[in-house]
Write a protein that holds these residues in place. Sequence first.
Motif, PDB file in Angstrom:
ATOM      1  N   LEU A 295      49.563  -0.074  -2.871  1.00  0.00           N
ATOM      2  CA  LEU A 295      50.586   0.237  -1.871  1.00  0.00           C
ATOM      3  C   LEU A 295      50.910   1.729  -1.869  1.00  0.00           C
ATOM      4  O   LEU A 295      51.043   2.348  -0.801  1.00  0.00           O
ATOM      5  CB  LEU A 295      51.848  -0.577  -2.137  1.00  0.00           C
ATOM      6  N   LEU A 296      51.035   2.319  -3.059  1.00  0.00           N
ATOM      7  CA  LEU A 296      51.322   3.750  -3.153  1.00  0.00           C
ATOM      8  C   LEU A 296      50.156   4.571  -2.593  1.00  0.00           C
ATOM      9  O   LEU A 296      50.367   5.559  -1.870  1.00  0.00           O
ATOM     10  CB  LEU A 296      51.595   4.129  -4.608  1.00  0.00           C
ATOM     11  N   LEU A 297      48.926   4.176  -2.897  1.00  0.00           N
ATOM     12  CA  LEU A 297      47.766   4.888  -2.370  1.00  0.00           C
ATOM     13  C   LEU A 297      47.713   4.818  -0.847  1.00  0.00           C
ATOM     14  O   LEU A 297      47.484   5.825  -0.161  1.00  0.00           O
ATOM     15  CB  LEU A 297      46.493   4.290  -2.973  1.00  0.00           C
ATOM     16  N   GLY A 298      47.952   3.632  -0.293  1.00  0.00           N
ATOM     17  CA  GLY A 298      47.969   3.499   1.159  1.00  0.00           C
ATOM     18  C   GLY A 298      49.075   4.307   1.801  1.00  0.00           C
ATOM     19  O   GLY A 298      48.901   4.888   2.883  1.00  0.00           O
TER      20      GLY A 298
ATOM     21  N   LEU B 140      50.790  -8.313 -20.002  1.00  0.00           N
ATOM     22  CA  LEU B 140      52.241  -8.427 -20.074  1.00  0.00           C
ATOM     23  C   LEU B 140      52.834  -8.546 -18.681  1.00  0.00           C
ATOM     24  O   LEU B 140      52.318  -7.966 -17.721  1.00  0.00           O
ATOM     25  CB  LEU B 140      52.815  -7.193 -20.779  1.00  0.00           C
ATOM     26  N   PRO B 141      53.944  -9.268 -18.517  1.00  0.00           N
ATOM     27  CA  PRO B 141      54.548  -9.424 -17.188  1.00  0.00           C
ATOM     28  C   PRO B 141      54.935  -8.094 -16.548  1.00  0.00           C
ATOM     29  O   PRO B 141      54.822  -7.918 -15.341  1.00  0.00           O
ATOM     30  CB  PRO B 141      55.779 -10.294 -17.473  1.00  0.00           C
ATOM     31  N   VAL B 142      55.394  -7.131 -17.361  1.00  0.00           N
ATOM     32  CA  VAL B 142      55.773  -5.841 -16.790  1.00  0.00           C
ATOM     33  C   VAL B 142      54.564  -5.141 -16.173  1.00  0.00           C
ATOM     34  O   VAL B 142      54.623  -4.577 -15.077  1.00  0.00           O
ATOM     35  CB  VAL B 142      56.442  -4.959 -17.864  1.00  0.00           C
ATOM     36  N   LEU B 143      53.438  -5.183 -16.903  1.00  0.00           N
ATOM     37  CA  LEU B 143      52.221  -4.559 -16.372  1.00  0.00           C
ATOM     38  C   LEU B 143      51.739  -5.294 -15.130  1.00  0.00           C
ATOM     39  O   LEU B 143      51.237  -4.667 -14.179  1.00  0.00           O
ATOM     40  CB  LEU B 143      51.136  -4.557 -17.443  1.00  0.00           C
ATOM     41  N   GLU B 144      51.878  -6.605 -15.116  1.00  0.00           N
ATOM     42  CA  GLU B 144      51.450  -7.373 -13.953  1.00  0.00           C
ATOM     43  C   GLU B 144      52.333  -7.084 -12.741  1.00  0.00           C
ATOM     44  O   GLU B 144      51.896  -7.244 -11.597  1.00  0.00           O
ATOM     45  CB  GLU B 144      51.489  -8.875 -14.275  1.00  0.00           C
ATOM     46  N   MET B 145      53.563  -6.656 -12.966  1.00  0.00           N
ATOM     47  CA  MET B 145      54.423  -6.283 -11.847  1.00  0.00           C
ATOM     48  C   MET B 145      54.092  -4.891 -11.302  1.00  0.00           C
ATOM     49  O   MET B 145      54.456  -4.564 -10.166  1.00  0.00           O
ATOM     50  CB  MET B 145      55.899  -6.328 -12.281  1.00  0.00           C
ATOM     51  N   VAL B 146      53.401  -4.089 -12.088  1.00  0.00           N
ATOM     52  CA  VAL B 146      53.103  -2.710 -11.675  1.00  0.00           C
ATOM     53  C   VAL B 146      51.846  -2.619 -10.822  1.00  0.00           C
ATOM     54  O   VAL B 146      51.795  -1.862  -9.848  1.00  0.00           O
ATOM     55  CB  VAL B 146      52.998  -1.803 -12.919  1.00  0.00           C
ATOM     56  N   TRP B 147      50.801  -3.399 -11.160  1.00  0.00           N
ATOM     57  CA  TRP B 147      49.511  -3.169 -10.488  1.00  0.00           C
ATOM     58  C   TRP B 147      49.559  -3.393  -8.976  1.00  0.00           C
ATOM     59  O   TRP B 147      48.843  -2.683  -8.241  1.00  0.00           O
ATOM     60  CB  TRP B 147      48.400  -4.011 -11.136  1.00  0.00           C
TER      61      TRP B 147
END
Length: 394
Positions: free
Chosen positions: A150-153, A138-145
């Motif tokens: 970035l959050l981990l870094g 889904l586009p929403v999921l593709e926007m999250v990954w």
Amino acid sequence: MTFDRLAARARTLPPIVADLLVVAVVGVLTTADAAVNEPGYRQADALTWALLVVSLAALACRRRWPVPVVCVTGAACAGWALHGHIGELLNLPVIVALYTVAVLGDRRRTLWTGVIAATVSGAVALKVGRDVVNPQGLPVLEMVWPLVPLLLGEVVRTRRELLAEYAARAVRAEEDREREAARRVRRERARVAREIHDILAHTVSAMTVQAGVALDALDTAPEVSRQAMTQVRASGKEAVRELRATLSVLRAAQSTAPAPRLDQLDELVAGVAGVEAGGVRVSLRRDTGDAALSAVVEATAYRIVQEALTNVVKHSAARHAAVSVTRDATRLTVEVVDDGPPVRPPAVPPADRGFGLIGMRERAVAVGGGVTYGPVPGGGFRVRAELPTEGAAS
């Protein structure tokens, strides 16, 4: 523990070696995924392998140009999706690149990168979803990954900054303590100088004058001479009393606390193990028998263990350290071993390093013993001291 040791060893590798290892691991996983596509969709062809080569080549430069590398690897990932190639690990190069942007940058750059990456990923998902049965999700999921690396870094970079700030604060606190100690020493020296000046300059000068009067009146006025010599004796006693009082203050300042003993090692080990920044767990083995040891030998052994554990906490990435204090008929053996990563010593030691080890050796030599130290094969560092049980006669 195993992951921490591997991470510590990886940090000791040269940057180029670490980057090539990352490229190799990412290349193996991405190649395996690119080689086989879902049935019914486009299989790997020349464009697939060209995009893979470009992604891996760009990933080798991720430290130097993190943002351009994100653009290249992101374009390759989008190219695979638009080309009809489906895979779970094809976005691994851009994930590593996004992590690098966050861990080597700042929060502002991470934020803008996340916004752009999420927008592009969502747009690609919408485009692919119209052409095929939305294999990319889904586009929403593709926007999250893209936000996950970035959050981990960002978390890793923030933790490193905090640790660096804690280390800087510790250095500043130690410098402040040293400056305060030096200031107190200077003030005490000035006070003692004034005391000694009063005793020697005033009292001894008066004694000299009185002795001269006694000599002049010795033949003509014996009573005056006797009174002058009596005053000389009284002044001398007073000078001795004042000097003794001054020196007793200095001795008390140096021996306010008793010399440390080996039975205090449990408290020392507990204090080191409780240091949050170090996080070192220390085990202690003490077998010194029932016979009493020389006080100077016990104090020397305690200080060697103290300095060795301080070096473990400050200068190594060790997670564990083992302290052993054993005694035989003629000597006391002290050994401190940690499990830190292997570090190649420099060919020429820096002039401002190594005073702790030198201090341990000087303490051991002062009581007639010796200290050896060096890296342990496979990782870690060992300090071993052998001290005579009775201490040096001097």
